[in-house]
Design a protein around this motif. Structure first.
Motif, PDB file in Angstrom:
ATOM      1  N   THR A 193       6.304  -9.432  -2.199  1.00 27.85           N
ATOM      2  CA  THR A 193       5.233  -8.663  -1.617  1.00 27.85           C
ATOM      3  C   THR A 193       5.360  -8.568   0.059  1.00 27.85           C
ATOM      4  O   THR A 193       5.475  -7.704   0.793  1.00 27.85           O
ATOM      5  CB  THR A 193       3.914  -9.025  -1.942  1.00 27.85           C
ATOM      6  OG1 THR A 193       3.700  -8.642  -3.361  1.00 27.85           O
ATOM      7  CG2 THR A 193       2.800  -8.146  -1.258  1.00 27.85           C
ATOM      8  N   ILE A 197       6.744  -5.530   2.475  1.00 29.22           N
ATOM      9  CA  ILE A 197       5.655  -5.416   3.815  1.00 29.22           C
ATOM     10  C   ILE A 197       6.604  -5.277   5.060  1.00 29.22           C
ATOM     11  O   ILE A 197       6.634  -4.476   5.786  1.00 29.22           O
ATOM     12  CB  ILE A 197       4.593  -6.303   3.890  1.00 29.22           C
ATOM     13  CG1 ILE A 197       3.606  -5.959   2.875  1.00 29.22           C
ATOM     14  CG2 ILE A 197       3.735  -6.138   5.221  1.00 29.22           C
ATOM     15  CD1 ILE A 197       2.427  -6.995   2.841  1.00 29.22           C
ATOM     16  N   THR A 201       7.706  -2.471   7.508  1.00 23.88           N
ATOM     17  CA  THR A 201       7.027  -2.040   8.745  1.00 23.88           C
ATOM     18  C   THR A 201       7.981  -2.681  10.008  1.00 23.88           C
ATOM     19  O   THR A 201       7.747  -2.614  11.002  1.00 23.88           O
ATOM     20  CB  THR A 201       5.846  -2.618   8.770  1.00 23.88           C
ATOM     21  OG1 THR A 201       5.702  -3.965   8.367  1.00 23.88           O
ATOM     22  CG2 THR A 201       4.894  -1.953   7.602  1.00 23.88           C
ATOM     23  N   VAL A 265      -3.677  -6.149   8.161  1.00 18.77           N
ATOM     24  CA  VAL A 265      -3.091  -5.675   6.790  1.00 18.77           C
ATOM     25  C   VAL A 265      -3.826  -5.992   5.670  1.00 18.77           C
ATOM     26  O   VAL A 265      -4.241  -7.153   5.548  1.00 18.77           O
ATOM     27  CB  VAL A 265      -1.636  -6.481   6.776  1.00 18.77           C
ATOM     28  CG1 VAL A 265      -0.947  -6.056   5.752  1.00 18.77           C
ATOM     29  CG2 VAL A 265      -0.877  -6.371   8.127  1.00 18.77           C
ATOM     30  N   VAL A 267      -3.783  -5.913   1.312  1.00 22.43           N
ATOM     31  CA  VAL A 267      -2.907  -6.053   0.111  1.00 22.43           C
ATOM     32  C   VAL A 267      -3.782  -6.142  -1.075  1.00 22.43           C
ATOM     33  O   VAL A 267      -4.503  -6.981  -1.195  1.00 22.43           O
ATOM     34  CB  VAL A 267      -2.021  -7.159   0.160  1.00 22.43           C
ATOM     35  CG1 VAL A 267      -0.873  -7.245  -0.898  1.00 22.43           C
ATOM     36  CG2 VAL A 267      -1.144  -7.275   1.484  1.00 22.43           C
ATOM     37  N   CYS A 291      -1.737  -1.672   1.671  1.00 28.78           N
ATOM     38  CA  CYS A 291      -0.591  -1.591   0.699  1.00 28.78           C
ATOM     39  C   CYS A 291      -1.013  -2.226  -0.707  1.00 28.78           C
ATOM     40  O   CYS A 291      -1.935  -2.830  -0.596  1.00 28.78           O
ATOM     41  CB  CYS A 291       0.866  -2.142   1.019  1.00 28.78           C
ATOM     42  SG  CYS A 291       0.695  -3.956   1.247  1.00 28.78           S
ATOM     43  N   LEU A 333       1.753   2.153   2.780  1.00 22.07           N
ATOM     44  CA  LEU A 333       2.870   1.636   2.490  1.00 22.07           C
ATOM     45  C   LEU A 333       3.620   2.274   1.100  1.00 22.07           C
ATOM     46  O   LEU A 333       2.508   1.837   0.147  1.00 22.07           O
ATOM     47  CB  LEU A 333       3.240   0.299   2.577  1.00 22.07           C
ATOM     48  CG  LEU A 333       2.637  -0.268   4.117  1.00 22.07           C
ATOM     49  CD1 LEU A 333       3.261  -1.787   3.990  1.00 22.07           C
ATOM     50  CD2 LEU A 333       3.239   0.487   5.210  1.00 22.07           C
TER      51      LEU A 333
END
Length: 418
Positions: A193, A197, A201, A265, A267, A291, A333
């Motif tokens: 993961t 990311i 990015t 961010v 997740v 994301c 994302l």
């Protein structure tokens, strides 16, 4: 042989990728060697709905060596490695129905092409094969003797089917094996993961506030790796025990409505829907990155994000910028799908070695025991789980202690006290 892939000319690159993965999958190769001699799956039709990656190719090759007649389709529209799909078709004669980036209609047409194989055993990653059989291909229910399921999300769906009395055949929950979820979910999801990311990015995680929704094994893995990269990790949870565990592990824990205001961010790794909603988007700072690594893209309420936006554009591969009416930008994302497979390569082969060893041995177990199994979800037998761990340690050159007869007697008794 029928198949539907992007480009057969990609096979040479795919073959090299498979070769590299297999160098890191010694347990599966040991099982393959035995399967090649004994042919325990001879003539058995298996339909697999899995991520079409180099590690999956190693599993499919093992099933074929065992004598199985295997068809493979993708379990996610963005997870297919097109070169691996090409190699499976060209070099190993496996019918594959998978193209990276396929639309939803194509995705389900591929699933049905795999079911046209008339499988005796299904192998799932998210339960899409099983649900399609039960909803639209019921004529297959009398032919399938059992199936396996790889993911937390799929096990949740199948357990619900079993509780409601609608599951048509027994399923072995490979996800529940200790040699799967303690390693694949934690170390595999955690590393892949973060890899996804960063590939998407190219941001610096150090100093960022990373919000992880869910503190199961996958969430623990993502949190651990994000902290290792220097991020300030915030956990959101609905389970008080898991939330308390996250606190004791040194993470900040709060509601998503509070985390949404400060996160850089986000997740999601919960296996549920609407984890990040319209209300949360309205609270996020300009430039927030969102994301998912929890299998389905329903964890993020993408329709609500679109309704809040005046424009959308792809600013990088796998990065879409949603411009909100108040001028803020939120970056999604991988279309909200599994970011570790959308923009990266999924779990490292070292952990998939154990997961797919469980898959192969569970198929063998189903063939031997299906007549005595009920139409429910079963855990992987402890004997298989332990054998996978033993083989992995053996491959790593690690020996462990064993109990003496006196110790065994002590553990079984109750008379001997302090």
């Amino acid at each position: 042989m029928e198949y539907h892939i992007k480009d057969i000319s990609l096979a040479e690159k795919g073959m090299l990728r498979i070769e590299w993965a297999e160098r890191h999958m010694p347990v599966l190769l040991m099982i393959r060697e035995r399967f090649s001699k004994d042919k325990p799956l001879k003539g058995i039709k298996i339909s697999c709905c899995l991520h079409v990656t180099s590690e999956t190719a190693a599993l499919v090759k093992t099933l074929k060596e065992g004598g199985a007649d295997v068809v493979l389709t993708a379990s996610n529209p963005l997870s297919t490695q097109d070169d691996v799909a090409a190699s499976l078709v060209k070099d190993f004669g496996v019918p594959v129905f998978a193209i990276k980036g396929e639309d939803n209609q194509t995705y389900y047409s591929h699933i049905n092409r795999a079911l046209d194989h008339n499988p005796v055993i299904t192998m799932d990653d998210g339960a899409d094969l099983v649900s399609e059989i039960h909803l639209r291909r019921k004529e297959l229910l009398g032919k399938v003797i059992g199936g396996t399921e790889e993911t937390t999300t799929g096990v949740i769906r199948l357990t619900s089917m079993a509780k409601n009395g609608v599951l048509g055949y027994p399923i072995i929950a490979v996800n529940n094996a200790q040699t799967k979820h303690l390693f694949d979910n934690r170390y595999g999801t955690g590393q892949s993961t973060i890899d996804g990311i960063l590939r998407a990015t190219n941001i610096l995680l150090a100093g960022k506030k990373v919000v992880v929704a869910g503190y199961g094994m996958c969430g623990k893995g993502v949190s651990m790796r994000a902290r290792g990269m220097g991020a300030n990790v915030i956990i959101t949870e609905i389970d008080p025990i898991k939330a308390l565990e996250a606190v004791m592990d040194g993470f900040l824990v709060m509601k998503m409505e509070e985390a949404a205001k400060i996160g850089d961010v986000f997740v999601t790794v919960t296996g549920d829907k609407d984890v990040i909603t319209k209300d949360h988007f309205q609270l996020m700072k300009d430039g927030a990155i969102v994301c998912n690594s929890g299998h389905f893209n329903v964890e993020i309420d993408i329709p609500s994000l679109e309704s809040l936006s005046v424009s959308k554009r792809r600013i990088r591969d796998f990065v879409e910028e949603y411009k909100l009416k108040d001028g803020r930008s939120i970056f999604l994302l991988g279309e909200g799908r599994l970011i570790n497979l959308a923009s990266a390569e999924g779990h490292p082969a070292t952990v998939m070695d154990m997961s797919f060893a469980n898959q192969a041995l569970s198929v063998e177990y189903l063939l031997k025991n299906s007549s005595s199994l009920s139409k429910i979800v079963y855990d992987v037998p402890h004997s298989i789980d332990s054998e996978v761990a033993r083989l992995k340690l053996q491959a790593m050159g690690i020996s462990i202690d064993t109990l003496t007869e006196e110790q065994i007697s002590y553990l079984r008794g109750w008379e001997e006290g302090t």
